[in-house]
Scaffold this active site. Structure first.
Site, mmCIF file in Angstrom:
data_model
loop_
_atom_site.group_PDB
_atom_site.id
_atom_site.type_symbol
_atom_site.label_atom_id
_atom_site.label_comp_id
_atom_site.label_asym_id
_atom_site.label_seq_id
_atom_site.Cartn_x
_atom_site.Cartn_y
_atom_site.Cartn_z
ATOM 1 N N CYS A 145 -14.183 -1.604 11.664
ATOM 2 C CA CYS A 145 -15.275 -2.198 10.894
ATOM 3 C C CYS A 145 -16.610 -1.999 11.600
ATOM 4 O O CYS A 145 -16.758 -2.315 12.781
ATOM 5 C CB CYS A 145 -15.010 -3.679 10.661
ATOM 6 S SG CYS A 145 -16.332 -4.469 9.715
ATOM 7 N N ASP B 88 0.850 -1.189 0.000
ATOM 8 C CA ASP B 88 0.000 0.000 0.000
ATOM 9 C C ASP B 88 0.886 1.239 0.000
ATOM 10 O O ASP B 88 1.775 1.371 0.839
ATOM 11 C CB ASP B 88 -0.904 -0.017 1.247
ATOM 12 C CG ASP B 88 -1.796 1.216 1.310
ATOM 13 O OD1 ASP B 88 -2.465 1.513 0.295
ATOM 14 O OD2 ASP B 88 -1.818 1.884 2.355
ATOM 15 N N CYS C 82 -18.109 -6.003 12.008
ATOM 16 C CA CYS C 82 -17.558 -6.995 12.946
ATOM 17 C C CYS C 82 -16.713 -6.376 14.059
ATOM 18 O O CYS C 82 -16.261 -7.073 14.963
ATOM 19 C CB CYS C 82 -16.752 -8.063 12.210
ATOM 20 S SG CYS C 82 -15.138 -7.496 11.651
ATOM 21 N N GLU D 93 -1.421 -1.262 -6.077
ATOM 22 C CA GLU D 93 -2.547 -0.573 -6.681
ATOM 23 C C GLU D 93 -2.130 0.104 -7.981
ATOM 24 O O GLU D 93 -1.027 0.624 -8.091
ATOM 25 C CB GLU D 93 -3.069 0.503 -5.725
ATOM 26 C CG GLU D 93 -3.576 -0.042 -4.416
ATOM 27 C CD GLU D 93 -3.642 1.045 -3.363
ATOM 28 O OE1 GLU D 93 -4.753 1.416 -2.980
ATOM 29 O OE2 GLU D 93 -2.569 1.536 -2.964
ATOM 30 N N CYS E 161 -13.249 -4.166 4.987
ATOM 31 C CA CYS E 161 -12.689 -4.802 6.175
ATOM 32 C C CYS E 161 -11.937 -6.053 5.721
ATOM 33 O O CYS E 161 -12.519 -6.936 5.096
ATOM 34 C CB CYS E 161 -13.805 -5.181 7.148
ATOM 35 S SG CYS E 161 -13.223 -6.209 8.520
ATOM 36 N N CYS F 291 -13.616 -9.369 7.666
ATOM 37 C CA CYS F 291 -14.908 -9.973 7.322
ATOM 38 C C CYS F 291 -15.387 -9.613 5.908
ATOM 39 O O CYS F 291 -16.360 -10.168 5.420
ATOM 40 C CB CYS F 291 -15.977 -9.579 8.350
ATOM 41 S SG CYS F 291 -16.550 -7.869 8.188
ATOM 42 N N ASP G 298 -3.617 1.686 7.181
ATOM 43 C CA ASP G 298 -2.722 1.289 6.088
ATOM 44 C C ASP G 298 -2.510 -0.226 6.074
ATOM 45 O O ASP G 298 -2.398 -0.841 5.023
ATOM 46 C CB ASP G 298 -1.377 1.999 6.201
ATOM 47 C CG ASP G 298 -1.492 3.485 5.903
ATOM 48 O OD1 ASP G 298 -2.372 3.851 5.097
ATOM 49 O OD2 ASP G 298 -0.720 4.279 6.478
#
Ligand SMILES: [Zn+2]
Length: 422
Positions: free
Chosen positions: A391, A226, A394, A325, A372, A375, A401
């Protein structure tokens, strides 16, 4: 996988010519090489100027094919310059022009941003010699190189029978000899090489290519990278909870330092203007340009270091895949990422990863910060503040990051996100 390396050999002496003749020809060719490089850069800037004006008027960039008659700028430049620089072997000249055009292309962003001055090639610039213009053979224990340097026209001017020069080269250590033996045997392939003059001696920088077995890491073992603002690089894995990050800020700090220095120089130039008069504008603006190059050079060094670290971590965890990315879409808005030049960093990671037999996969960045990683729930509010992810479904709470890097490290993440959004 193909690898490229360079080995330097000194030219000891010409075989059938005197040093006087060879030296003269080399100097002439070097002079033409330098002029061809600089003229190519000039043509590229003329095209850049035209391009920018065209874009303003018609809201799209012009195509080289339509306006210059060549699909690539270097093709056009070669055609423009070939009569003027007639002494050079045409294949070598074509390579020289290409080298300048590539340099212009890779510098363009930095120059427009003011981080780098326009490339200008110096007197000691290397002479290009393409693979077809360079032959190597063994004569007893000696290694002889045949260098095709001059055009037919120049050969006639020189009243020579051949357009090539045989030279004896020094190959004192075993590695040097080993490379030449493999090149002669066809085990290694010759690439575009260069001749250079250093401390009153001529050298050949031989570019050789060879195949290397790929490292057999599992491609399903994925590292996600990232690129962000708080940490320039954050790494996570799909098969473990390990994480690595790089603390940032050094490029920005360096830039600020350079900007201060630039201001000081401008002030000095104002007050000491007389001292520099008589040298022309070129010398007067030079110190500031030299300072600008420093930011680009510094960033280059830093990106080399970061990319080395990233790939080393992937090797350590035996990852066959690095996922990053595809940031080309958001570059325009995000000035931070633009300034920091993530593109250059990604290129360097890609290069070093390939060297290690690791594949690089680019994924769409959409929702990687809102999803997330535990989950799979996607919600904008999942990211309450810049640094923390929490999240809403959950309750999973972690560094933002790290969460994004975990998503990026997920196999088929684009598909998974598309499914969730449905
Ligand atoms: Zn969750």
């Amino acid at each position: 996988m193909k690898h490229t390396k360079v080995m330097r050999y000194q030219i000891i002496k010409p075989i059938n010519d005197t040093w006087e003749t060879l030296g003269h020809v080399l100097r002439e060719i070097q002079r033409e090489t330098r002029a061809a490089l600089n003229k190519t850069i000039q043509l590229a800037w003329e095209w850049q100027g035209f391009s920018a004006e065209y874009k303003q008027r018609y809201e799209e960039y012009p195509k080289t094919k339509d306006h210059l008659g060549y699909s690539a700028l270097h093709g056009y430049a070669y055609n423009r310059l070939k009569d003027e620089f007639y002494r050079m072997n045409t294949a070598n000249l074509s390579q020289t022009v290409k080298r300048a055009a590539d340099k212009w292309k890779s510098d363009l962003k930095d120059v427009l941003r003011g981080d780098k001055s326009i490339a200008s090639f110096k007197k000691d610039c290397p002479i290009d010699i393409v693979s077809q213009a360079l032959r190597i053979r063994k004569d007893g224990s000696d290694y002889i190189m045949t260098l095709s340097l001059v055009s037919i026209k120049y050969r006639k001017e020189l009243e020579r029978k051949q357009s090539f020069f045989d030279v004896l080269i020094s190959a004192n250590d075993k590695t040097q000899r080993d490379i030449l033996d493999r090149l002669i045997a066809g085990e290694y392939k010759l690439g575009a090489s260069q001749l250079l003059y250093h401390k009153k001696k001529w050298f050949v920088n031989v570019n050789y290519q060879f195949e290397k077995e790929e490292t057999a890491f599992d491609q399903d073992n994925i590292m996600g990278v990232d690129l962000g603002i708080v940490y320039p690089v954050y790494m996570a894995f799909n098969n473990s909870l390990n994480r690595y990050k790089i603390e940032g800020g050094e490029i920005e700090r360096f830039r600020a330092q350079v900007e201060r220095r630039k201001k000081q120089l401008l002030q000095q130039a104002k007050y000491c203007g007389d001292g520099r008069r008589g040298h022309g504008t070129k010398t007067r603006i030079q110190p500031i340009e030299v300072v600008s190059d420093k930011v680009a050079n510094f960033r280059d060094t830093v990106n080399h270091r970061y990319s080395r670290y990233v790939v080393d971590m992937a090797i350590k965890h035996r990852c066959g895949t690095i996922q990053m990315e595809d940031l080309s879409g958001i570059a325009a808005e995000d000035t931070f990422l633009k300034r920091w030049s993530y593109y250059d960093l990604q290129q360097k990671i890609e290069y070093k990863a390939k060297e290690a037999g690791i594949q690089v996969v680019y994924i769409k960045p959409d929702y990687t910060s809102q999803r997330c990683s535990k989950c799979g729930h996607i919600e904008r509010d999942n990211r309450t503040e810049q640094a923390t992810f929490e999240c809403k479904s959950c309750g999973f709470k972690t560094n933002a990051d790290f969460n994004a890097a975990r998503n990026i490290a997920t196999k088929d993440i684009e598909k998974i996100i598309a499914e969730t959004l449905k």
